[in-house]
Design an enzyme around this catalytic site. Structure first.
Site, mmCIF file in Angstrom:
data_model
loop_
_atom_site.group_PDB
_atom_site.id
_atom_site.type_symbol
_atom_site.label_atom_id
_atom_site.label_comp_id
_atom_site.label_asym_id
_atom_site.label_seq_id
_atom_site.Cartn_x
_atom_site.Cartn_y
_atom_site.Cartn_z
ATOM 1 C CD GLU A 175 -7.051 -0.277 8.142
ATOM 2 O OE1 GLU A 175 -6.465 -0.779 9.110
ATOM 3 O OE2 GLU A 175 -8.020 -0.855 7.561
ATOM 4 C CD GLU A 225 -3.927 -4.419 9.478
ATOM 5 O OE1 GLU A 225 -3.500 -4.495 8.320
ATOM 6 O OE2 GLU A 225 -3.816 -3.403 10.198
#
Length: 695
Positions: free
Chosen positions: A128, A108
């Protein structure tokens, strides 16, 4: 002056900001502050034309700093979103130089930069979902804008990693290079600095797809069928849909809301506990700081049956030569054929190439004579589960092996201290209990004998990691951690049978709870004769031991499970689908009639509670006796060796989730029928202190 968790240097008018937060350059609070401070410094320096962000050591950034999870620093500003906002709004071009891995928040962060340059062997992922979460710093909004909706959906809902080389044409990277990453990234940054601002922001792109809503609805339906217990994959899909329909900031806000909601769920807490328990298991208190692992460059495996062949395959796959021994060449050849067959199965699934199979098999050497193992660094005995057989083998191996060689047994229940005393090197002896099938199951119980040296224990842990196993250290007792608890789990299942439940009902209740298999389907798969042999040994050692009468009668009838075409269930030739058995039913009804039992009715909830709390109750005894180092080790054993659902966290964590007070209340009720259920001192003390097993 550089920030303590980042380093700042200038090369050819390019500021290089290096994340330096070992071991994986996690995005801890100090890193987040350092990134912003260093970027501000670069922006303020007129001599700096561009910025490169990279990672120290072997990785770019492993994502969130797990050491801060569930601490105040996790949500302390600046968060990762704030850091990314500063990067993407920079008036000077910012280039991410990606090497090693960029996982979760690391990827990210890279997507928040204007450009990305990567080494081709670097691996990236938004993983995640494997911890019951979704990307929380714009991953669901930026990745589909870069690589397209379908690739982004697959990466985010599976959490799978990919190499930069495989993504070279995906749009994620502006350049993928073979070598000299930093040099290439600096030159790339200078080239972009020659162009006028503003520089491209991923947030300003659109997600292109012909029919995003229909596509994501189809994905959601498939996930619901396959992962109905897991809320995170569905939330990932909803966030991806928002990326196609909402303005970027609204999609980002929705993603963040989903992230916080998921973090509070029991499923995510369980999956995160599973993650941490695996890592904690490798840390053994009390080992000398000076203990170093011994070199293991050649391994001997004694016993070429299914278990021995599976054990050998682990080392071959890790590039470690193996000498395979058995009583004759024919047995060794069968073992080698088993290894090859398993490799060929993996190749058909696309997990191995023919060249890799050839490479692995070339490391295997037949050793019909035990003397051939003389130069091995580690020997694993995988012979029949009989104390006399094992002691004889250890005595012979002790005379053959070189000094310093480590001698281990794959025993699942026997006393490793007694086996070690057979040798003149008890300090070099321990148990390595692999789980079946050994080439697949990740758990490795390391049985710590009384005399074993610290360096041998350290070696066993390092070897386990090297071959891709999850090592858990156990003390010596009958069954160690896993099988000792399994014995009580099995007894409670048998007790339910004796009182009127059926194998089908018990299995159905446990599988609905989330177990990969109920106890009776599992018994049929493993082979009922294995448990029968262990029970007969225990009956001989302890004549007053509890009797598994129905199980014994089934074995006496020659019904050992799938390999005999029938066990608790019936099986058609070539079909592993279990079918209710009239033979089993007759054995049950005969037993009920003999004992004068009127079959009782049990709810699925009662079945689950009895069997789960039995695991936790025996686990508490194991902790009390010091057999296991910590409750999370017990959870790791059941997660990786017995098909316990990760989203439940393990038997000890599950009891923590239910509440130990509630567990004790149920146990006190059952103790009126069976004193075994009397709560342990450990359980009582934890409740009195307001603690959990895993505190």
């Amino acid at each position: 002056m550089s920030h303590m968790a980042t380093k700042y240097t200038v090369t050819d008018s390019v500021a290089v900001i290096t994340i330096d937060n070992p071991p994986v350059n996690g995005l801890g609070y100090a890193v987040r502050v350092g990134l912003i401070n260093d970027l501000d410094r670069a922006l303020a320096d007129e001599a700096v034309l561009a910025v490169v962000v990279t990672g120290a050591g072997k990785v770019f950034c492993g994502g969130a700093d797990m050491r801060e999870f569930n601490s105040p620093k996790t949500g302390q500003e600046p968060g990762v979103n704030a850091v990314i906002a500063v990067l993407e709004n920079s008036s000077k071009p910012v280039v991410a130089a990606v090497h090693g891995v960029a996982m979760g928040g690391g990827l990210e962060l890279a997507m928040g930069c204007h450009y990305r340059v990567a080494l081709k062997q670097a691996r990236v992922a938004l993983s995640e979902v494997t911890m019951g979460l979704l990307p929380g710093a714009g991953g669901t909004q930026r990745l589909p804008r870069l690589v397209g909706l379908e690739l982004a959906t697959d990466m985010i809902t599976t959490g799978s990693s990919r190499s930069a080389a495989s993504l070279a044409d995906s749009g994620l990277f502006d350049k993928v290079v073979d070598a000299d990453l930093l040099t290439e990234a600096i030159q790339f940054a200078l080239d972009k600095a020659s162009q006028p601002a503003p520089y491209p922001r991923v947030r300003d792109r659109k997600v292109e797809h012909a029919n995003a809503q229909a596509y994501l609805a189809l994905v959601a339906a498939g996930l619901q069928a396959r992962k109905k217990h897991l809320p995170a994959p569905q939330r990932c899909v909803e966030a991806l849909l928002a990326a196609t329909q909402l303005p970027f900031d609204e999609g980002l806000a929705l993603e963040r809301r989903f992230f916080l909601e998921l973090m509070a769920t029991s499923v995510s807490k369980s999956l995160r506990h599973a993650f941490f328990s695996e890592r904690a298991a490798t840390k053994v208190p009390g080992i000398s700081d000076t203990a170093q692992a011994r070199p293991v460059n050649r391994v001997g495996v004694v016993g070429a049956g299914l278990m021995g062949a599976g054990i050998a395959a682990n080392f071959l796959s890790a590039g470690i030569p193996v000498l395979l021994n058995d009583r004759d060449q024919e047995s060794i050849d069968r073992g080698a054929a088993t290894i090859l067959r398993n490799y060929e199965t993996s190749a058909r699934k696309g997990k191995l190439t023919t060249a890799q199979i050839d490479q692995n098999m070339a490391l295997l050497t037949p050793a019909p004579d035990l003397a051939a193992l003389a130069d091995c660094d580690l020997v694993i005995e995988a012979a029949y589960e009989d104390m006399a057989v094992k002691k004889d083998l250890f005595h012979r191996l002790d005379e053959i092996l070189k000094p310093g060689a480590i001698l281990t047994s794959n025993t699942s229940t026997l006393d490793m201290n007694e086996i070690a005393r057979t040798t003149q090197r008890p300090q070099d002896v321990l148990g390595l209990h692999f789980f079946s099938p050994a080439n697949v199951m990740r758990l490795l119980e390391i049985v710590r004998t009384d005399a074993v040296s610290d360096d041998v224990l350290v070696t066993a842990i390092e070897v386990a990691k090297r071959i891709g196993k999850v090592p858990v250290v156990s003390g010596v007792c009958d069954g160690f951690i896993g099988n000792r608890m399994l014995a009580e789990y099995s007894w409670q299942a048998a007790s339910l049978l004796h009182q009127g439940a059926t194998p089908e009902q018990i299995d159905r209740a446990l599988e609905k709870f989330g177990m990969a298999m109920g106890p009776y389907r599992m018994s049929d798969l493993a082979g009922g004769d294995i448990g029968w042999a262990i029970r007969k040994r225990r009956y001989a050692e302890k004549p007053d031991a509890r009797r598994f009468t129905v199980s014994d009668r089934l074995c006496e009838a020659g019904r050992f499970g799938q390999k005999t075409g029938g066990g608790w269930y019936d099986y058609a030739p070539g079909d592993r689908t279990p079918k209710p058995s009239a033979v089993t039913r007759q054995i049950l009804e005969t037993y009920w009639k003999e004992q004068g039992i009127t079959p009782r009715q049990f709810s699925d909830e009662d079945i689950v509670a009895r069997l789960m709390y039995a695991l936790a109750h025996e686990g508490a005894r194991i902790l009390d006796e010091g057999i296991a180092l910590r409750a999370s080790d017990i959870d790791a054993v059941y997660l990786h060796g017995y098909g316990f659902p990760a989203w439940r966290g393990g038997p000890m964590f599950y009891s923590d989730t239910v509440g130990l007070f509630n567990v004790r209340r149920s146990m006190r009720g059952w103790a009126k029928e069976d004193s075994w259920w009397t709560p342990t001192t450990l359980l009582e003390s934890r409740i009195e202190a307001g603690q959990r097993f895993n505190d």
